[in-house]
Design a protein around this motif. Structure first.
Motif, PDB file in Angstrom:
ATOM      1  N   UNK A  25       0.843  -1.203   0.000  1.00  0.00           N
ATOM      2  CA  UNK A  25       0.000   0.000   0.000  1.00  0.00           C
ATOM      3  C   UNK A  25       0.872   1.245   0.000  1.00  0.00           C
ATOM      4  N   UNK A  26       0.649   2.132  -0.955  1.00  0.00           N
ATOM      5  CA  UNK A  26       1.393   3.385  -1.046  1.00  0.00           C
ATOM      6  C   UNK A  26       1.132   4.264   0.177  1.00  0.00           C
ATOM      7  N   UNK A  27       2.081   5.133   0.461  1.00  0.00           N
ATOM      8  CA  UNK A  27       1.988   5.986   1.651  1.00  0.00           C
ATOM      9  C   UNK A  27       0.800   6.948   1.561  1.00  0.00           C
ATOM     10  N   UNK A  28       0.078   7.029   2.665  1.00  0.00           N
ATOM     11  CA  UNK A  28      -0.940   8.056   2.877  1.00  0.00           C
ATOM     12  C   UNK A  28      -0.877   8.454   4.354  1.00  0.00           C
ATOM     13  N   UNK A  29      -1.434   9.608   4.694  1.00  0.00           N
ATOM     14  CA  UNK A  29      -1.361  10.120   6.062  1.00  0.00           C
ATOM     15  C   UNK A  29      -2.076   9.169   7.024  1.00  0.00           C
ATOM     16  N   UNK A  30      -1.435   8.794   8.145  1.00  0.00           N
ATOM     17  CA  UNK A  30      -2.071   7.911   9.126  1.00  0.00           C
ATOM     18  C   UNK A  30      -3.427   8.449   9.579  1.00  0.00           C
ATOM     19  N   UNK A  31      -4.387   7.542   9.696  1.00  0.00           N
ATOM     20  CA  UNK A  31      -5.707   7.911  10.175  1.00  0.00           C
ATOM     21  C   UNK A  31      -6.608   8.538   9.129  1.00  0.00           C
ATOM     22  N   UNK A  32      -6.091   8.710   7.907  1.00  0.00           N
ATOM     23  CA  UNK A  32      -6.881   9.381   6.878  1.00  0.00           C
ATOM     24  C   UNK A  32      -7.775   8.412   6.119  1.00  0.00           C
TER      25      UNK A  32
END
Length: 429
Positions: free
Chosen positions: A131-138
């Motif tokens: 899974x590509x990086x995204x902001x935690x909790x988003x």
């Protein structure tokens, strides 16, 4: 956990598993989250910003199907992706997310560990998603993770973040989590001393195919006090091995000779953390206790006992530093400190496949050494008393760890031949 996980409240399941993860150093005080979705569609999840080292059942939050939150804390900040996974995959009933060091290492170099490093991990973990990086909790993170689960994955490497895994229940999810971190650790440690070698899919298929066939059932079994005592010893050593990272949920066999060549052994397809006295299988006159299936390695244990009258206990397991040598084929020289050489003297190495039943390999079962490594499979430790055998395992793993950690400093300088001879005269003559 008890024998039937469904009889344990989700709160208790979660607190026990998060405690294991924390104590094994696979998450931090603030990191990681675990959830279960129940038959009503309610999600039970670890709270936000509460110490994972002292979590209680009363701290677990329930997010009702209609969104109502029940509990004294806020649900984990990562709850959105747990919810997204359950919506994407109705077959997933539990989710674990954490930042275990080895898997984070793969996460930050943006690689996926090859689970063909050991024989059973491919089957347990399945293919691994990314899974590509995204902001935690988003919500965006929930979407990219859910998209990977929609592809059929049950284990995901999260870019620059960690890992998330799902399972048919919490035990299934934890076994996958632990096996994947073990694979990552073994690859990392092996890479420090050599070049890890991987099994082909064909070799793994051969392993699965040869490990079939069950001993005939005995008509009746007796349980005298000395037999029950040995069951207790086995359960205690299995639990201790799991707690110390010398055994993982999905792999590890312990046995004790009981009477002549009859013995007691751990079962197959049973989470090692959960083994109870009545799970242990009695083997008598080549027959198994009725209604139970012994470890698939039972035949190796039987042959070792048959051919080695001084061996009264056996541990067959995977521990990460010993397996670093097992996956690279590098020689493990135990002349590190006096204790290691006195206890172990030498550790034999046999090629993968030689442990298949059809080969009946004499290197394994005849004149069995105290310690032996089977390439890309396991370590076999033998001894008299079970606690002594466990001690040998600890010493072997500590020795392997010292060599792996010391490798960055320079080449190991072993105890020399003259010093070994002095040890032989003093302790072994």
């Amino acid at each position: 956990m008890s024998k039937d996980i469904k009889l344990i409240h989700p709160r208790d399941q979660i607190t026990e598993v998060i405690s294991r993860i924390y104590k094994r150093g696979m998450t931090t005080t603030s990191g990681g989250n675990v959830s279960i979705i129940d038959d009503d569609g309610d999600i039970w999840v670890t709270p936000s910003a509460i110490d994972k080292g002292s979590l209680r059942a009363s701290d677990i939050i329930c997010v009702k199907k209609d969104g109502t939150i029940i509990g004294k804390h806020k649900p984990s900040s990562e709850f959105p992706f747990h919810k997204a996974i359950y919506e994407a995959r109705p077959d997933i009933k539990s989710v674990i997310h954490a930042h275990p060091p080895a898997l984070v290492s793969f996460s930050i170099v943006r690689q996926i560990p090859n689970t063909n490093i050991i024989s059973q991990a491919k089957h347990i973990c399945g293919p691994i998603g990314y899974a590509k990086y995204e902001i935690p909790g988003s919500e965006d993170l929930g979407e990219v993770i859910a998209d990977e689960f929609k592809k059929g994955f049950k284990a995901i490497i999260m870019e620059n973040h960690g890992t998330v895994l799902g399972g048919s229940d919490l035990t299934d999810a934890y076994e996958r989590f632990e096996a994947l971190e073990f694979c990552a650790s073994t690859i990392l440690y092996g890479s420090q001393i050599g070049k890890p070698k991987y099994l082909t899919d064909s070799q793994i298929d051969q392993f699965e195919a040869q490990a079939t066939g069950v001993l005939p059932e005995m008509e009746t079994a007796t349980y005298p006090a000395d037999e029950v005592e040995k069951r207790l010893e086995i359960c205690e050593i299995v639990k201790r091995s799991c707690e110390q990272g010398l055994m993982i949920s999905s792999y590890g066999t312990v046995s004790m000779r009981w009477n002549e060549n009859d013995f007691l052994i751990t079962p197959t397809n049973k989470n090692r953390w959960d083994i109870q006295l009545d799970d242990i299988v009695q083997i008598k006159d080549g027959h198994r206790e009725a209604g139970k299936t012994p470890s698939r390695a039972a035949w190796i244990h039987q042959e070792i006992y048959n051919r080695n009258p001084d061996v009264n206990s056996i541990i067959m397991t995977q521990s990460p530093y010993l397996m670093a040598f097992g996956v690279t084929g590098e020689y493990l020289d135990v002349r590190t400190i006096p204790e290691s050489w006195i206890f172990l003297q030498d550790i034999n190495f046999v090629k993968y496949g030689n442990h298949f039943r059809k080969n009946n390999n004499t290197e394994i079962v005849d004149n069995c050494p105290t310690a032996l490594i089977i390439e890309n499979d396991s370590i076999i430790i033998t001894g008299d008393k079970l606690l002594q055998t466990f001690d040998y395992l600890e010493v072997a793993e500590f020795s392997a760890k010292s060599i792996v950690l010391g490798h960055s400093l320079g080449n190991m300088v072993p105890i020399n031949d003259e010093q070994v001879e002095d040890l032989r005269k003093k302790f072994l003559s």
